[in-house]
Design an enzyme around this catalytic site. Structure first.
Site, mmCIF file in Angstrom:
data_model
loop_
_atom_site.group_PDB
_atom_site.id
_atom_site.type_symbol
_atom_site.label_atom_id
_atom_site.label_comp_id
_atom_site.label_asym_id
_atom_site.label_seq_id
_atom_site.Cartn_x
_atom_site.Cartn_y
_atom_site.Cartn_z
ATOM 1 N N GLY A 45 0.806 -1.220 0.000
ATOM 2 C CA GLY A 45 0.000 0.000 0.000
ATOM 3 C C GLY A 45 0.837 1.266 0.000
ATOM 4 N N ALA A 46 0.164 2.401 0.290
ATOM 5 C CA ALA A 46 0.769 3.739 0.131
ATOM 6 C C ALA A 46 1.336 3.818 -1.290
ATOM 7 C CB ALA A 46 1.832 4.013 1.180
ATOM 8 N N ALA A 49 3.413 5.773 -8.372
ATOM 9 C CA ALA A 49 3.426 5.408 -9.799
ATOM 10 C C ALA A 49 4.224 4.125 -10.073
ATOM 11 C CB ALA A 49 3.986 6.572 -10.617
ATOM 12 N N HIS A 51 4.192 1.366 -8.209
ATOM 13 C CA HIS A 51 3.230 0.269 -8.041
ATOM 14 C C HIS A 51 2.274 0.206 -9.241
ATOM 15 C CE1 HIS A 51 4.016 1.258 -3.640
ATOM 16 N NE2 HIS A 51 4.293 -0.027 -3.677
ATOM 17 N N LYS A 163 13.121 -2.597 -8.117
ATOM 18 C CA LYS A 163 13.499 -1.699 -7.015
ATOM 19 C C LYS A 163 13.952 -2.507 -5.796
ATOM 20 C CE LYS A 163 12.967 1.779 -3.947
ATOM 21 N NZ LYS A 163 12.899 1.065 -2.696
ATOM 22 N N ASP A 164 13.238 -3.619 -5.547
ATOM 23 C CA ASP A 164 13.605 -4.513 -4.441
ATOM 24 C C ASP A 164 14.284 -5.733 -5.065
ATOM 25 O OD1 ASP A 164 12.176 -3.158 -2.060
ATOM 26 O OD2 ASP A 164 10.695 -3.175 -3.662
ATOM 27 N N GLN A 167 14.688 -8.972 -3.082
ATOM 28 C CA GLN A 167 13.367 -9.578 -2.863
ATOM 29 C C GLN A 167 12.920 -10.341 -4.115
ATOM 30 O OE1 GLN A 167 9.805 -7.698 -0.845
ATOM 31 N NE2 GLN A 167 9.338 -7.193 -2.959
ATOM 32 N N SER A 199 9.216 5.299 -3.691
ATOM 33 C CA SER A 199 9.058 4.378 -2.563
ATOM 34 C C SER A 199 7.995 4.945 -1.631
ATOM 35 C CB SER A 199 10.385 4.253 -1.810
ATOM 36 O OG SER A 199 10.161 3.696 -0.533
ATOM 37 N N ARG A 201 8.076 4.902 1.416
ATOM 38 C CA ARG A 201 8.746 5.545 2.564
ATOM 39 C C ARG A 201 9.192 6.979 2.247
ATOM 40 N NH1 ARG A 201 10.377 0.094 3.248
ATOM 41 N NH2 ARG A 201 9.959 -0.718 5.330
HETATM 42 P P1 AMP Z 1 5.943 -2.497 -1.608
HETATM 43 O O1 AMP Z 1 4.573 -1.952 -1.508
HETATM 44 O O2 AMP Z 1 7.016 -1.511 -1.290
HETATM 45 O O3 AMP Z 1 6.093 -3.806 -0.882
HETATM 46 O O4 AMP Z 1 6.170 -2.831 -3.133
HETATM 47 C C1 AMP Z 1 5.270 -3.636 -3.853
HETATM 48 C C2 AMP Z 1 5.869 -3.922 -5.199
HETATM 49 O O5 AMP Z 1 6.107 -2.699 -5.888
HETATM 50 C C3 AMP Z 1 7.222 -4.645 -5.106
HETATM 51 O O6 AMP Z 1 7.306 -5.619 -6.137
HETATM 52 C C4 AMP Z 1 8.197 -3.528 -5.329
HETATM 53 O O7 AMP Z 1 9.442 -3.943 -5.851
HETATM 54 C C5 AMP Z 1 7.445 -2.679 -6.346
HETATM 55 N N1 AMP Z 1 7.968 -1.315 -6.348
HETATM 56 C C6 AMP Z 1 8.211 -0.527 -5.280
HETATM 57 N N2 AMP Z 1 8.748 0.640 -5.674
HETATM 58 C C7 AMP Z 1 8.849 0.596 -7.029
HETATM 59 C C8 AMP Z 1 9.337 1.485 -8.023
HETATM 60 N N3 AMP Z 1 9.853 2.670 -7.705
HETATM 61 N N4 AMP Z 1 9.284 1.100 -9.324
HETATM 62 C C9 AMP Z 1 8.775 -0.117 -9.657
HETATM 63 N N5 AMP Z 1 8.306 -1.006 -8.762
HETATM 64 C C10 AMP Z 1 8.340 -0.671 -7.465
#
Ligand code: AMP
Length: 303
Positions: A45-46, A49, A51, A163-164, A167, A199, A201
């Site tokens: 969540g949060a 673009a 995501h 980005k991760d 992971q 991100s 964060r």
């Molecule tokens: P998160 O909500 O941070 O756990 O991220 C959910 C998914 O979105 C994960 O697969 C992340 O790698 C991806 N993600 C997070 N930030 C970005 C970004 N800046 N560009 C592309 N994918 C992202």
């Protein structure tokens, strides 16, 4: 179940929001029986673009797209990080609906973990380094939730951001180890205009920190330039570590140059040979930023 609107006879226009796995499975069963390809985008969540780019990538190759929003407590090694993690499900659902997402899965902690999770995963060296070394138990928590989500959604393809990077590797290893029937699709990192990787964060940064934050990506680009000029792994590492010290605002956890498939560190006394990945994690105030750059994939470094 919440429907944006319902034309009846299983013709749903708009997005469906479900909170229980049972409900989710019932919703997807019909589409699966009709042979629709299901794409899955797991998130905490949060949304930003980055995501949404995963949802768009999923829409290109799948008839139906499911996103999940779940702040997974098991992957937070720092309780304060979990507490301050931004939560805004209503705004998230509006963004997902605009992006053409079909279903949002919004489970509670009890729904995902009716009993305390005890599964222990072994990813060998892959989760012993980098994030794994600095965030003990993090990837075990990631694996616990990703496996449960994969079982709940039973998607054909799941979309993860580079980005991760680590992971992504851990999830690929999870799928391979347990022969999970899902294809993992890696999507590029979306960045702000100044290079900062998007991100959730980032919104926790102060105004001053936000201005300093692009330094992380600038460092990756500098490392890439040094590699292109034939710099040794050790001298690039020393330079970037020295730059972070000199910058002052950051506390560097690591800057490393690794082989992308294994995340084993490239030999210190050699030049950087592609493919390699530069990975960095640093605290800026209370907020920990991570980023990476795959050598020879992101060609444009303007910072
Ligand atoms: P998160 O909500 O941070 O756990 O991220 C959910 C998914 O979105 C994960 O697969 C992340 O790698 C991806 N993600 C997070 N930030 C970005 C970004 N800046 N560009 C592309 N994918 C992202």
């Amino acid at each position: 179940m919440t429907l944006a609107f319902d034309l009846g006879a299983n013709q749903f226009v708009g997005m469906i929001i479900v909170r229980e796995q049972k409900e989710l499975k019932a919703t997807l069963r019909l589409w699966q029986s009709q042979g629709y390809q299901i794409g899955f985008v797991p998130t905490m969540g949060a949304l930003h673009a980055g995501h949404i780019s995963l949802v768009e990538a999923a829409r290109k190759v799948c008839e139906k797209v499911v996103a999940s929003i779940f702040v997974n407590p098991n992957q937070f090694n720092d309780p304060k990080d979990l507490e301050r993690y931004p939560r805004m499900p209503e705004a998230d659902c509006a963004l997902l609906e605009n992006a053409g997402c079909d279903v949002v899965f919004l489970p509670s902690v009890d729904e995902m973990y009716p009993e305390a999770a005890t599964e222990k995963y072994d990813f060998g060296k892959l989760d012993a380094v980098l994030e794994g070394a600095f965030r003990p138990g993090h990837f075990n928590g990631v694996a616990q939730v990703v496996r449960r989500l994969f079982e709940a959604v039973n998607a054909d393809k799941a979309f993860f951001g580079q980005k991760d990077f680590q992971q992504l590797m851990v999830v690929k290893s999870l799928v391979q180890q347990f022969q999970l029937p899902v294809e993992i699709i890696a999507c590029p990192t979306l960045r702000e205009k100044d290079g900062l990787a998007m991100s959730s964060r980032n919104m926790l940064l102060t105004k001053e920190e936000r201005e300093q934050a692009p330094f992380v990506y600038q460092s990756l680009c500098k490392a890439k330039r040094m590699a292109e000029q034939g710099g040794l792994v050790s001298s690039i590492k020393n330079q970037i570590e020295a730059d972070f010290k000199a910058q002052g605002a950051f506390r560097l956890d690591y800057f490393d140059i690794c082989f992308p498939d294994s995340l084993i560190a490239c030999p210190a006394d050699q030049k950087v040979n592609a493919p390699a990945v530069f990975l960095v994690a640093a605290f800026l105030g209370k907020i920990r930023l991570i980023d990476n750059l795959v050598y020879f994939s992101e060609k444009e470094c303007n910072n």
